[in-house]
Design a protein around this motif. Structure first.
Motif, PDB file in Angstrom:
ATOM      1  N   ARG A 147       0.813  -1.223   0.000  1.00 49.61           N
ATOM      2  CA  ARG A 147       0.000   0.000   0.000  1.00 49.61           C
ATOM      3  C   ARG A 147       0.846   1.272   0.000  1.00 49.61           C
ATOM      4  O   ARG A 147       0.315   2.367   0.204  1.00 49.61           O
ATOM      5  N   GLU A 148       2.132   1.134  -0.226  1.00 51.11           N
ATOM      6  CA  GLU A 148       3.011   2.304  -0.178  1.00 51.11           C
ATOM      7  C   GLU A 148       2.609   3.368  -1.193  1.00 51.11           C
ATOM      8  O   GLU A 148       2.601   4.560  -0.899  1.00 51.11           O
ATOM      9  N   SER A 149       2.297   2.947  -2.395  1.00 56.40           N
ATOM     10  CA  SER A 149       1.909   3.890  -3.444  1.00 56.40           C
ATOM     11  C   SER A 149       0.633   4.635  -3.067  1.00 56.40           C
ATOM     12  O   SER A 149       0.536   5.857  -3.242  1.00 56.40           O
ATOM     13  N   ASP A 150      -0.338   3.905  -2.539  1.00 60.33           N
ATOM     14  CA  ASP A 150      -1.609   4.529  -2.130  1.00 60.33           C
ATOM     15  C   ASP A 150      -1.371   5.533  -1.005  1.00 60.33           C
ATOM     16  O   ASP A 150      -1.995   6.600  -0.970  1.00 60.33           O
ATOM     17  N   TYR A 151      -0.484   5.180  -0.108  1.00 58.74           N
ATOM     18  CA  TYR A 151      -0.220   6.057   1.045  1.00 58.74           C
ATOM     19  C   TYR A 151       0.464   7.351   0.597  1.00 58.74           C
ATOM     20  O   TYR A 151       0.117   8.438   1.076  1.00 58.74           O
ATOM     21  N   LEU A 152       1.402   7.234  -0.321  1.00 55.33           N
ATOM     22  CA  LEU A 152       2.080   8.432  -0.833  1.00 55.33           C
ATOM     23  C   LEU A 152       1.096   9.331  -1.560  1.00 55.33           C
ATOM     24  O   LEU A 152       1.184  10.568  -1.482  1.00 55.33           O
ATOM     25  N   ASP A 153       0.141   8.740  -2.263  1.00 59.97           N
ATOM     26  CA  ASP A 153      -0.906   9.533  -2.923  1.00 59.97           C
ATOM     27  C   ASP A 153      -1.728  10.294  -1.889  1.00 59.97           C
ATOM     28  O   ASP A 153      -2.112  11.451  -2.111  1.00 59.97           O
ATOM     29  N   CYS A 154      -1.982   9.652  -0.763  1.00 56.91           N
ATOM     30  CA  CYS A 154      -2.758  10.298   0.304  1.00 56.91           C
ATOM     31  C   CYS A 154      -2.020  11.522   0.838  1.00 56.91           C
ATOM     32  O   CYS A 154      -2.638  12.565   1.098  1.00 56.91           O
ATOM     33  N   ILE A 155      -0.720  11.387   1.027  1.00 58.46           N
ATOM     34  CA  ILE A 155       0.060  12.514   1.547  1.00 58.46           C
ATOM     35  C   ILE A 155      -0.003  13.694   0.582  1.00 58.46           C
ATOM     36  O   ILE A 155      -0.188  14.851   0.995  1.00 58.46           O
ATOM     37  N   GLU A 156       0.137  13.410  -0.711  1.00 57.86           N
ATOM     38  CA  GLU A 156       0.086  14.478  -1.715  1.00 57.86           C
ATOM     39  C   GLU A 156      -1.307  15.107  -1.790  1.00 57.86           C
ATOM     40  O   GLU A 156      -1.445  16.334  -1.865  1.00 57.86           O
ATOM     41  N   LYS A 157      -2.322  14.273  -1.761  1.00 57.64           N
ATOM     42  CA  LYS A 157      -3.693  14.777  -1.838  1.00 57.64           C
ATOM     43  C   LYS A 157      -4.037  15.598  -0.597  1.00 57.64           C
ATOM     44  O   LYS A 157      -4.765  16.604  -0.687  1.00 57.64           O
ATOM     45  N   TRP A 158      -3.547  15.151   0.548  1.00 58.79           N
ATOM     46  CA  TRP A 158      -3.838  15.911   1.764  1.00 58.79           C
ATOM     47  C   TRP A 158      -3.279  17.325   1.666  1.00 58.79           C
ATOM     48  O   TRP A 158      -3.968  18.305   1.996  1.00 58.79           O
ATOM     49  N   ALA A 159      -2.041  17.445   1.241  1.00 58.69           N
ATOM     50  CA  ALA A 159      -1.402  18.762   1.138  1.00 58.69           C
ATOM     51  C   ALA A 159      -2.209  19.682   0.226  1.00 58.69           C
ATOM     52  O   ALA A 159      -2.409  20.867   0.524  1.00 58.69           O
ATOM     53  N   THR A 160      -2.698  19.127  -0.880  1.00 59.66           N
ATOM     54  CA  THR A 160      -3.461  19.926  -1.844  1.00 59.66           C
ATOM     55  C   THR A 160      -4.830  20.322  -1.312  1.00 59.66           C
ATOM     56  O   THR A 160      -5.217  21.494  -1.348  1.00 59.66           O
ATOM     57  N   THR A 161      -5.573  19.338  -0.816  1.00 60.86           N
ATOM     58  CA  THR A 161      -6.935  19.610  -0.360  1.00 60.86           C
ATOM     59  C   THR A 161      -6.967  20.476   0.898  1.00 60.86           C
ATOM     60  O   THR A 161      -7.840  21.341   1.041  1.00 60.86           O
ATOM     61  N   ALA A 162      -6.024  20.256   1.794  1.00 64.65           N
ATOM     62  CA  ALA A 162      -5.999  21.048   3.028  1.00 64.65           C
ATOM     63  C   ALA A 162      -5.726  22.518   2.720  1.00 64.65           C
ATOM     64  O   ALA A 162      -6.399  23.415   3.245  1.00 64.65           O
ATOM     65  N   ASP A 163      -4.744  22.774   1.873  1.00 59.40           N
ATOM     66  CA  ASP A 163      -4.427  24.151   1.506  1.00 59.40           C
ATOM     67  C   ASP A 163      -5.591  24.807   0.765  1.00 59.40           C
ATOM     68  O   ASP A 163      -5.899  25.981   0.977  1.00 59.40           O
ATOM     69  N   GLU A 164      -6.224  24.038  -0.107  1.00 66.45           N
ATOM     70  CA  GLU A 164      -7.340  24.578  -0.887  1.00 66.45           C
ATOM     71  C   GLU A 164      -8.537  24.886   0.015  1.00 66.45           C
ATOM     72  O   GLU A 164      -9.193  25.920  -0.127  1.00 66.45           O
ATOM     73  N   ALA A 165      -8.817  24.006   0.943  1.00 66.32           N
ATOM     74  CA  ALA A 165      -9.943  24.227   1.858  1.00 66.32           C
ATOM     75  C   ALA A 165      -9.728  25.478   2.688  1.00 66.32           C
ATOM     76  O   ALA A 165     -10.636  26.305   2.851  1.00 66.32           O
ATOM     77  N   ALA A 166      -8.525  25.614   3.240  1.00 64.89           N
ATOM     78  CA  ALA A 166      -8.213  26.790   4.053  1.00 64.89           C
ATOM     79  C   ALA A 166      -8.195  28.051   3.200  1.00 64.89           C
ATOM     80  O   ALA A 166      -8.659  29.117   3.626  1.00 64.89           O
ATOM     81  N   GLY A 167      -7.665  27.939   1.980  1.00 69.13           N
ATOM     82  CA  GLY A 167      -7.578  29.103   1.092  1.00 69.13           C
ATOM     83  C   GLY A 167      -8.944  29.603   0.649  1.00 69.13           C
ATOM     84  O   GLY A 167      -9.201  30.815   0.631  1.00 69.13           O
ATOM     85  N   MET A 168      -9.825  28.687   0.284  1.00 71.71           N
ATOM     86  CA  MET A 168     -11.172  29.076  -0.146  1.00 71.71           C
ATOM     87  C   MET A 168     -11.968  29.672   1.021  1.00 71.71           C
ATOM     88  O   MET A 168     -12.769  30.591   0.832  1.00 71.71           O
ATOM     89  N   ALA A 169     -11.736  29.158   2.222  1.00 72.53           N
ATOM     90  CA  ALA A 169     -12.407  29.716   3.392  1.00 72.53           C
ATOM     91  C   ALA A 169     -11.944  31.153   3.627  1.00 72.53           C
ATOM     92  O   ALA A 169     -12.746  32.046   3.952  1.00 72.53           O
ATOM     93  N   TYR A 170     -10.656  31.398   3.446  1.00 71.74           N
ATOM     94  CA  TYR A 170     -10.112  32.749   3.622  1.00 71.74           C
ATOM     95  C   TYR A 170     -10.684  33.688   2.562  1.00 71.74           C
ATOM     96  O   TYR A 170     -11.079  34.829   2.870  1.00 71.74           O
ATOM     97  N   THR A 171     -10.734  33.222   1.325  1.00 73.04           N
ATOM     98  CA  THR A 171     -11.289  34.045   0.242  1.00 73.04           C
ATOM     99  C   THR A 171     -12.747  34.373   0.523  1.00 73.04           C
ATOM    100  O   THR A 171     -13.204  35.504   0.311  1.00 73.04           O
ATOM    101  N   SER A 172     -13.488  33.386   1.011  1.00 75.14           N
ATOM    102  CA  SER A 172     -14.902  33.594   1.323  1.00 75.14           C
ATOM    103  C   SER A 172     -15.083  34.669   2.393  1.00 75.14           C
ATOM    104  O   SER A 172     -16.027  35.474   2.336  1.00 75.14           O
ATOM    105  N   SER A 173     -14.162  34.698   3.346  1.00 77.69           N
ATOM    106  CA  SER A 173     -14.281  35.671   4.438  1.00 77.69           C
ATOM    107  C   SER A 173     -14.091  37.108   3.953  1.00 77.69           C
ATOM    108  O   SER A 173     -14.497  38.057   4.639  1.00 77.69           O
ATOM    109  N   TRP A 174     -13.467  37.273   2.788  1.00 79.40           N
ATOM    110  CA  TRP A 174     -13.235  38.603   2.232  1.00 79.40           C
ATOM    111  C   TRP A 174     -14.115  38.890   1.013  1.00 79.40           C
ATOM    112  O   TRP A 174     -13.900  39.875   0.301  1.00 79.40           O
TER     113      TRP A 174
END
Length: 215
Positions: A147-174
């Motif tokens: 499952r190493e490949s799947d796990y590495l995909d999770c790490i990459e996806k987390w970085a992307t989705t977490a930043d996007e979620a926080a970024g869109m929330a910030y944009t919404s606040s303004w």
């Protein structure tokens, strides 16, 4: 006797070893002039105990195990918090104060998009998802080879989705009417985009929990 000393030494914390060494050294000094058989056996036992206590200290291993368990718990707790956020999205992203609209007579409520950052670990170092990408990296050692490949995909996806979620929330606040081209529709648009990223982020953690078999 030596076996007993080794068994006891395996449970002696590192902080005690200095005290043990000092005590044994003093005891040996006091008995230097005593050449009786009893004293010889006593010195042998003391020396064996000190050696075992010094060489067989399990504290580092226990500390490592504790840190690993803490990282696993962070992932589980973070997942539960994101689930709670999504299940109570409107309630948690809306604040209704005491102000009443003079025309409609209804309570005035406002969107509070930045609460998303609280749950995604972007506001406090005490949050379980604070720098979650590093937490995931530390847990790589527990990933099955298949499952190493799947796990590495999770790490990459987390970085992307977490930043996007926080970024869109910030944009919404303004995106309110106080800013050019802003308004309630803009706030809702960016907040909804943030929600979709939170859904994806929770899905990533769900996969991580399944791979690591966390309970």
């Amino acid at each position: 006797l030596l076996l007993f000393a080794c068994q006891v030494g395996a449970f002696v914390p590192a902080l005690w070893q200095g005290e043990i060494q000092s005590s044994v050294s003093l005891a040996l000094q006091r008995n230097d002039n005593d050449e009786s058989p009893l004293n010889s056996r006593r010195q042998f036992a003391q020396t064996a105990f000190l050696t075992a206590a010094t060489l067989m200290n399990p504290v580092p291993a226990l500390a490592k195990s504790s840190a690993e368990d803490e990282d696993k718990d962070k992932i589980l707790t973070g997942y539960k918090r994101l689930t709670y956020l999504l299940d109570n999205w409107d309630k948690l992203t809306t604040f209704c104060g005491t102000t009443v609209d003079p025309f409609s007579g209804k309570q005035v409520c406002e969107k509070t998009p930045l609460v998303v950052q609280d749950y995604m670990g972007y506001k406090s170092i005490k949050d379980p998802l604070f720098k979650a990408d590093k937490t995931l990296r530390r847990l790589e050692a527990f990933v099955p080879a298949s499952r190493e490949s799947d796990y590495l995909d999770c790490i990459e996806k987390w970085a992307t989705t977490a930043d996007e979620a926080a970024g869109m929330a910030y944009t919404s606040s303004w995106a309110g009417p106080q800013n050019p081209n802003g308004g309630d529709d803009s706030i809702a648009y960016y907040l909804d985009r943030s929600k979709q990223q939170v859904v994806d982020a929770r899905s990533v953690l769900s996969t991580v929990i399944e791979i690591l078999e966390l309970k």
